[in-house]
Design a protein around this motif. Sequence first.
Motif, PDB file in Angstrom:
ATOM      1  N   ASP A   1      48.163  19.672   0.334  1.00  0.00           N
ATOM      2  CA  ASP A   1      47.166  18.765   0.929  1.00  0.00           C
ATOM      3  C   ASP A   1      47.095  18.832   2.460  1.00  0.00           C
ATOM      4  O   ASP A   1      46.273  18.167   3.084  1.00  0.00           O
ATOM      5  CB  ASP A   1      47.427  17.315   0.478  1.00  0.00           C
ATOM      6  CG  ASP A   1      48.883  16.932   0.651  1.00  0.00           C
ATOM      7  OD1 ASP A   1      49.670  17.779   1.141  1.00  0.00           O
ATOM      8  OD2 ASP A   1      49.232  15.793   0.306  1.00  0.00           O
TER       9      ASP A   1
ATOM     10  N   ALA B   1      43.602  20.091   4.204  1.00  0.00           N
ATOM     11  CA  ALA B   1      42.526  19.091   4.263  1.00  0.00           C
ATOM     12  C   ALA B   1      42.853  18.025   5.305  1.00  0.00           C
ATOM     13  O   ALA B   1      41.948  17.546   6.016  1.00  0.00           O
ATOM     14  CB  ALA B   1      42.335  18.460   2.890  1.00  0.00           C
ATOM     15  N   SER B   2      44.150  17.644   5.437  1.00  0.00           N
ATOM     16  CA  SER B   2      44.473  16.615   6.452  1.00  0.00           C
ATOM     17  C   SER B   2      44.224  17.132   7.857  1.00  0.00           C
ATOM     18  O   SER B   2      43.771  16.389   8.726  1.00  0.00           O
ATOM     19  CB  SER B   2      45.917  16.118   6.411  1.00  0.00           C
ATOM     20  OG  SER B   2      46.566  16.446   5.281  1.00  0.00           O
TER      21      SER B   2
ATOM     22  N   ALA C   1      42.027  19.471   8.789  1.00  0.00           N
ATOM     23  CA  ALA C   1      40.570  19.531   9.011  1.00  0.00           C
ATOM     24  C   ALA C   1      40.010  18.127   9.215  1.00  0.00           C
ATOM     25  O   ALA C   1      39.166  17.907  10.096  1.00  0.00           O
ATOM     26  CB  ALA C   1      39.898  20.231   7.832  1.00  0.00           C
ATOM     27  N   GLY C   2      40.516  17.168   8.431  1.00  0.00           N
ATOM     28  CA  GLY C   2      40.063  15.783   8.578  1.00  0.00           C
ATOM     29  C   GLY C   2      40.416  15.231   9.947  1.00  0.00           C
ATOM     30  O   GLY C   2      39.604  14.552  10.592  1.00  0.00           O
ATOM     31  N   ALA C   3      41.637  15.549  10.419  1.00  0.00           N
ATOM     32  CA  ALA C   3      42.066  15.052  11.737  1.00  0.00           C
ATOM     33  C   ALA C   3      41.251  15.701  12.850  1.00  0.00           C
ATOM     34  O   ALA C   3      40.939  15.052  13.861  1.00  0.00           O
ATOM     35  CB  ALA C   3      43.551  15.333  11.933  1.00  0.00           C
TER      36      ALA C   3
ATOM     37  N   GLU D   1      38.195  16.523  12.695  1.00  0.00           N
ATOM     38  CA  GLU D   1      36.892  15.844  12.700  1.00  0.00           C
ATOM     39  C   GLU D   1      37.023  14.417  13.258  1.00  0.00           C
ATOM     40  O   GLU D   1      36.270  14.022  14.140  1.00  0.00           O
ATOM     41  CB  GLU D   1      36.333  15.814  11.273  1.00  0.00           C
ATOM     42  CG  GLU D   1      34.858  15.552  11.241  1.00  0.00           C
ATOM     43  CD  GLU D   1      34.183  16.168  10.011  1.00  0.00           C
ATOM     44  OE1 GLU D   1      34.889  16.505   9.027  1.00  0.00           O
ATOM     45  OE2 GLU D   1      32.949  16.310  10.049  1.00  0.00           O
ATOM     46  N   SER D   2      38.039  13.668  12.749  1.00  0.00           N
ATOM     47  CA  SER D   2      38.102  12.260  13.149  1.00  0.00           C
ATOM     48  C   SER D   2      38.703  12.072  14.542  1.00  0.00           C
ATOM     49  O   SER D   2      38.283  11.183  15.275  1.00  0.00           O
ATOM     50  CB  SER D   2      38.894  11.454  12.119  1.00  0.00           C
ATOM     51  OG  SER D   2      40.214  11.937  12.062  1.00  0.00           O
TER      52      SER D   2
ATOM     53  N   CYS E   1      35.644  21.098  16.267  1.00  0.00           N
ATOM     54  CA  CYS E   1      36.641  22.108  16.620  1.00  0.00           C
ATOM     55  C   CYS E   1      35.948  23.345  17.203  1.00  0.00           C
ATOM     56  O   CYS E   1      35.055  23.913  16.564  1.00  0.00           O
ATOM     57  CB  CYS E   1      37.455  22.494  15.375  1.00  0.00           C
ATOM     58  SG  CYS E   1      38.741  23.711  15.706  1.00  0.00           S
TER      59      CYS E   1
ATOM     60  N   ALA F   1      38.776  26.045   6.076  1.00  0.00           N
ATOM     61  CA  ALA F   1      38.524  24.598   6.127  1.00  0.00           C
ATOM     62  C   ALA F   1      37.833  24.192   7.430  1.00  0.00           C
ATOM     63  O   ALA F   1      37.050  23.246   7.458  1.00  0.00           O
ATOM     64  CB  ALA F   1      39.841  23.846   5.975  1.00  0.00           C
TER      65      ALA F   1
END
Length: 250
Positions: A66, A69-70, A72-74, A76-77, A82, A122
């Motif tokens: 996982d 995905a974390s 890539a999520g970080a 973005e958020s 990037c 990702a």
Amino acid sequence: MAEPLQIARGKDLTGRRAVVTGAASGMGAAAAARLLAEGAHVLGVDRVGDGIVGTHTLIADLGDADSIASIAGAAESLLGGCDILINNAGVCPSGPFADMAEADWNAALGINVTAVMKLTRALMPLLAASGRGRVVNVGSIMSRYGDAGLVAYTTSKHAVLGLTRALAMELGPQGITVNCVQPGAIATGMTRSLFEDTPGAKDYYAGRSALGRVGQPEDVADVMVFLATDDARFITGQGIMVDGGVMVHS
Ligand SMILES: NC(=O)c1ccc[n+]([C@@H]2O[C@H](COP(=O)([O-])OP(=O)(O)OC[C@H]3O[C@@H](n4cnc5c(N)ncnc54)[C@H](O)[C@@H]3O)[C@@H](O)[C@H]2O)c1
């Protein structure tokens, strides 16, 4: 007369958003520090928390299902996108081939190659949205030659160069460049025990370099960061030796 260049030029990285893996040590920490010094916002990622360099930091093991995905999520958020991905984290299992544990083979291929592929994929949408996306992978002089006791590592670093070339072709139409640096012997966490505990090892590698010394993390990090700038916009699919001249001779 030649048309004037209508494209962004320069070394300024103010406001660029960068993800750096393996940012707690060695070349990754040095690259993250240099990016920060050039005005970039950096998400530093490492499996160990101690000493991660970045505007934001994330503890993640690239071998965990996982983690990709974390990250890539970080991106973005926390960063809002990037522009630069530095796929630097790596492991170097060593020892005779006959005794090589399958776990070592899987770690070398899993972290040094598969995680690079997965994280790049990702982050692809964010890198494409950037309009000047940059991927910098970390190969090695071992992307060109092989050595006893380093079967899994050599295989993985050859794969990094192949991945770099193929991705450069695939991602070029989206304005993303993909390159790799190929360091020689650099004084980092990875080589600490070799250089400190094996008598003569550091002198041996220094002697193989035209410059008479082993590399420091910044020697390589500065090239990684150059590849992320606008001035490097027309370089893609390349492996750049950063080895003080080791590979110039046999
Ligand atoms: N040091 C050298 O002589 C040399 C030469 C050629 C290439 N390289 C490559 O340079 C890169 C950086 O290595 P370094 O020499 O700075 O070593 P280092 O050990 O100092 O740093 C590597 C970092 O990657 C992190 N990391 C390792 N596995 C991880 C995982 N599964 N998830 C998240 N983080 C992880 C480590 O915790 C560490 O902070 C590696 O890809 C390595 O193969 C090193």
